[in-house]
Design a protein around this motif. Structure first.
Motif, PDB file in Angstrom:
ATOM      1  N   HIS A   1     -17.735  15.723  43.381  1.00 33.25           N
ATOM      2  CA  HIS A   1     -16.436  15.050  43.481  1.00 33.25           C
ATOM      3  C   HIS A   1     -15.388  15.962  44.121  1.00 33.25           C
ATOM      4  CE1 HIS A   1     -12.424  13.932  41.883  1.00 33.25           C
ATOM      5  NE2 HIS A   1     -12.783  12.799  42.424  1.00 33.25           N
ATOM      6  N   PHE A   2     -15.312  17.203  43.668  1.00 33.00           N
ATOM      7  CA  PHE A   2     -14.304  18.111  44.211  1.00 33.00           C
ATOM      8  C   PHE A   2     -14.567  18.404  45.684  1.00 33.00           C
ATOM      9  CE2 PHE A   2     -11.843  22.000  44.768  1.00 33.00           C
ATOM     10  CZ  PHE A   2     -10.644  21.593  44.198  1.00 33.00           C
ATOM     11  N   ASN A   3     -15.827  18.585  46.064  1.00 33.92           N
ATOM     12  CA  ASN A   3     -16.152  18.798  47.478  1.00 33.92           C
ATOM     13  C   ASN A   3     -15.753  17.589  48.316  1.00 33.92           C
ATOM     14  OD1 ASN A   3     -17.141  21.362  47.011  1.00 33.92           O
ATOM     15  ND2 ASN A   3     -19.272  20.690  46.867  1.00 33.92           N
ATOM     16  N   LEU A   4     -15.931  16.408  47.752  1.00 29.87           N
ATOM     17  CA  LEU A   4     -15.584  15.181  48.455  1.00 29.87           C
ATOM     18  C   LEU A   4     -14.076  15.090  48.704  1.00 29.87           C
ATOM     19  CD1 LEU A   4     -17.045  12.688  49.529  1.00 29.87           C
ATOM     20  CD2 LEU A   4     -16.662  11.606  47.315  1.00 29.87           C
ATOM     21  N   ILE A   5     -13.271  15.301  47.662  1.00 27.02           N
ATOM     22  CA  ILE A   5     -11.815  15.191  47.852  1.00 27.02           C
ATOM     23  C   ILE A   5     -11.248  16.375  48.638  1.00 27.02           C
ATOM     24  CG2 ILE A   5     -11.445  13.697  45.857  1.00 27.02           C
ATOM     25  CD1 ILE A   5     -10.287  16.156  44.378  1.00 27.02           C
ATOM     26  N   SER A   6     -12.041  17.422  48.777  1.00 26.58           N
ATOM     27  CA  SER A   6     -11.614  18.577  49.583  1.00 26.58           C
ATOM     28  C   SER A   6     -11.887  18.355  51.067  1.00 26.58           C
ATOM     29  CB  SER A   6     -12.348  19.842  49.134  1.00 26.58           C
ATOM     30  OG  SER A   6     -11.994  20.184  47.828  1.00 26.58           O
ATOM     31  N   SER A   7     -12.880  17.518  51.375  1.00 22.41           N
ATOM     32  CA  SER A   7     -13.295  17.391  52.765  1.00 22.41           C
ATOM     33  C   SER A   7     -12.924  16.054  53.417  1.00 22.41           C
ATOM     34  CB  SER A   7     -14.801  17.618  52.888  1.00 22.41           C
ATOM     35  OG  SER A   7     -15.503  16.694  52.089  1.00 22.41           O
ATOM     36  N   VAL A   8     -12.579  15.051  52.625  1.00 19.11           N
ATOM     37  CA  VAL A   8     -12.209  13.733  53.148  1.00 19.11           C
ATOM     38  C   VAL A   8     -10.868  13.351  52.539  1.00 19.11           C
ATOM     39  CG1 VAL A   8     -12.863  11.289  53.210  1.00 19.11           C
ATOM     40  CG2 VAL A   8     -14.639  13.043  53.304  1.00 19.11           C
ATOM     41  N   ASP A   9      -9.977  12.812  53.360  1.00 15.93           N
ATOM     42  CA  ASP A   9      -8.688  12.380  52.831  1.00 15.93           C
ATOM     43  C   ASP A   9      -8.950  11.382  51.698  1.00 15.93           C
ATOM     44  OD1 ASP A   9      -6.160  11.357  52.297  1.00 15.93           O
ATOM     45  OD2 ASP A   9      -5.576  11.303  54.409  1.00 15.93           O
ATOM     46  N   PRO A  10      -8.546  11.729  50.474  1.00 12.14           N
ATOM     47  CA  PRO A  10      -8.883  10.906  49.307  1.00 12.14           C
ATOM     48  C   PRO A  10      -8.395   9.462  49.366  1.00 12.14           C
ATOM     49  CG  PRO A  10      -8.062  13.037  48.608  1.00 12.14           C
ATOM     50  CD  PRO A  10      -7.844  12.952  50.084  1.00 12.14           C
ATOM     51  N   GLN A  11      -7.355   9.182  50.146  1.00 12.52           N
ATOM     52  CA  GLN A  11      -6.875   7.805  50.209  1.00 12.52           C
ATOM     53  C   GLN A  11      -7.903   6.872  50.832  1.00 12.52           C
ATOM     54  OE1 GLN A  11      -3.258   7.948  52.526  1.00 12.52           O
ATOM     55  NE2 GLN A  11      -4.308   7.368  54.387  1.00 12.52           N
ATOM     56  N   PHE A  12      -8.903   7.425  51.544  1.00 13.02           N
ATOM     57  CA  PHE A  12      -9.925   6.612  52.179  1.00 13.02           C
ATOM     58  C   PHE A  12     -11.228   6.556  51.384  1.00 13.02           C
ATOM     59  CE2 PHE A  12      -7.306   8.250  55.742  1.00 13.02           C
ATOM     60  CZ  PHE A  12      -6.744   7.045  56.113  1.00 13.02           C
ATOM     61  N   LEU A  13     -11.280   7.255  50.266  1.00 12.24           N
ATOM     62  CA  LEU A  13     -12.506   7.306  49.475  1.00 12.24           C
ATOM     63  C   LEU A  13     -12.692   6.056  48.632  1.00 12.24           C
ATOM     64  CD1 LEU A  13     -12.578  10.958  48.115  1.00 12.24           C
ATOM     65  CD2 LEU A  13     -14.009   9.960  49.895  1.00 12.24           C
ATOM     66  N   LYS A  14     -13.938   5.651  48.518  1.00  9.26           N
ATOM     67  CA  LYS A  14     -14.326   4.569  47.621  1.00  9.26           C
ATOM     68  C   LYS A  14     -15.355   5.181  46.688  1.00  9.26           C
ATOM     69  CE  LYS A  14     -15.566  -0.260  47.694  1.00  9.26           C
ATOM     70  NZ  LYS A  14     -14.466  -0.915  47.042  1.00  9.26           N
ATOM     71  N   LEU A  15     -15.027   5.257  45.396  1.00 10.82           N
ATOM     72  CA  LEU A  15     -15.903   5.918  44.431  1.00 10.82           C
ATOM     73  C   LEU A  15     -16.950   4.990  43.836  1.00 10.82           C
ATOM     74  CD1 LEU A  15     -13.287   8.157  42.572  1.00 10.82           C
ATOM     75  CD2 LEU A  15     -14.754   8.744  44.519  1.00 10.82           C
ATOM     76  N   THR A  16     -16.649   3.688  43.755  1.00 11.97           N
ATOM     77  CA  THR A  16     -17.602   2.707  43.215  1.00 11.97           C
ATOM     78  C   THR A  16     -17.459   1.411  44.002  1.00 11.97           C
ATOM     79  OG1 THR A  16     -16.170   1.541  41.638  1.00 11.97           O
ATOM     80  CG2 THR A  16     -17.126   3.635  40.886  1.00 11.97           C
TER      81      THR A  16
END
Length: 180
Positions: free
Chosen positions: A55-70
């Motif tokens: 999770h931390f690597n994900l929010i560090s490498s991709v702008d979190p506003q574009f993430l879909k977690l589920t």
């Protein structure tokens, strides 16, 4: 300051493929099969650590506003803000998750996602201060659906952008130093 999860000397990051497969098999058994088995606790801790690290690597490498977690992000977010509209998510107060009144409020919220979110009540590590990484001082145990609800809200409301921007600035500085 405590060493971050996954730091050298941590037993949790030492699982190889065979151990990870064994852990997955063990974690699929009913809890009654184990009692208070320390090996199971270590397996759980390793899995929770791995989830936190990803999770931390994900929010560090991709702008979190574009993430879909589920697949249910929209539903989780809508229900979360309906139930916890005034909950401060940038820096969590453990009492907002662990006190008796909080547990009474969280329970119905969590149960509505049974069958919708896999392992909705599985123990997961959650950062208290979203501008910081996972550390012993900045981590609390939460259910998986609490983690998703809070992290989806943090992503949508811009709270996790600090981690992403800090990583981007550090990456750009490293690139400039190596090309200069």
């Amino acid at each position: 300051m405590a060493a971050p999860f996954g730091a050298a000397g941590s037993d949790l990051g030492a699982l190889g493929p065979a151990e990870a497969a064994a852990a997955a098999r063990a974690l699929s058994l009913p809890a009654e099969a184990f009692g208070n088995d320390p090996a199971v606790e270590l397996i759980w801790a390793a899995r929770a650590h791995q989830h936190a690290e990803v999770h931390f690597n994900l929010i560090s490498s991709v702008d979190p506003q574009f993430l879909k977690l589920t697949k249910a992000d929209d539903q989780i977010y809508a229900q979360f803000r309906k139930s916890f509209g005034d909950l401060r998510i940038d820096v969590l107060d453990p009492e907002d998750l662990k006190s008796v009144p909080a547990k009474e409020k969280w329970r119905p919220f969590c149960l509505q996602f049974e069958g919708i979110v896999e392992d909705f009540n599985y123990g997961t590590l959650l950062r208290l201060d979203c501008s910081q990484g996972y550390s012993e001082e900045n981590t609390i145990l939460a259910t998986r659906i609490q983690f998703f609800a809070i992290e989806i809200a943090r992503n949508r409301e811009g709270c996790n952008r600090a981690v992403y921007h800090r990583t981007r600035v550090a990456s750009l500085a490293t690139e400039e130093m190596s090309s200069g």
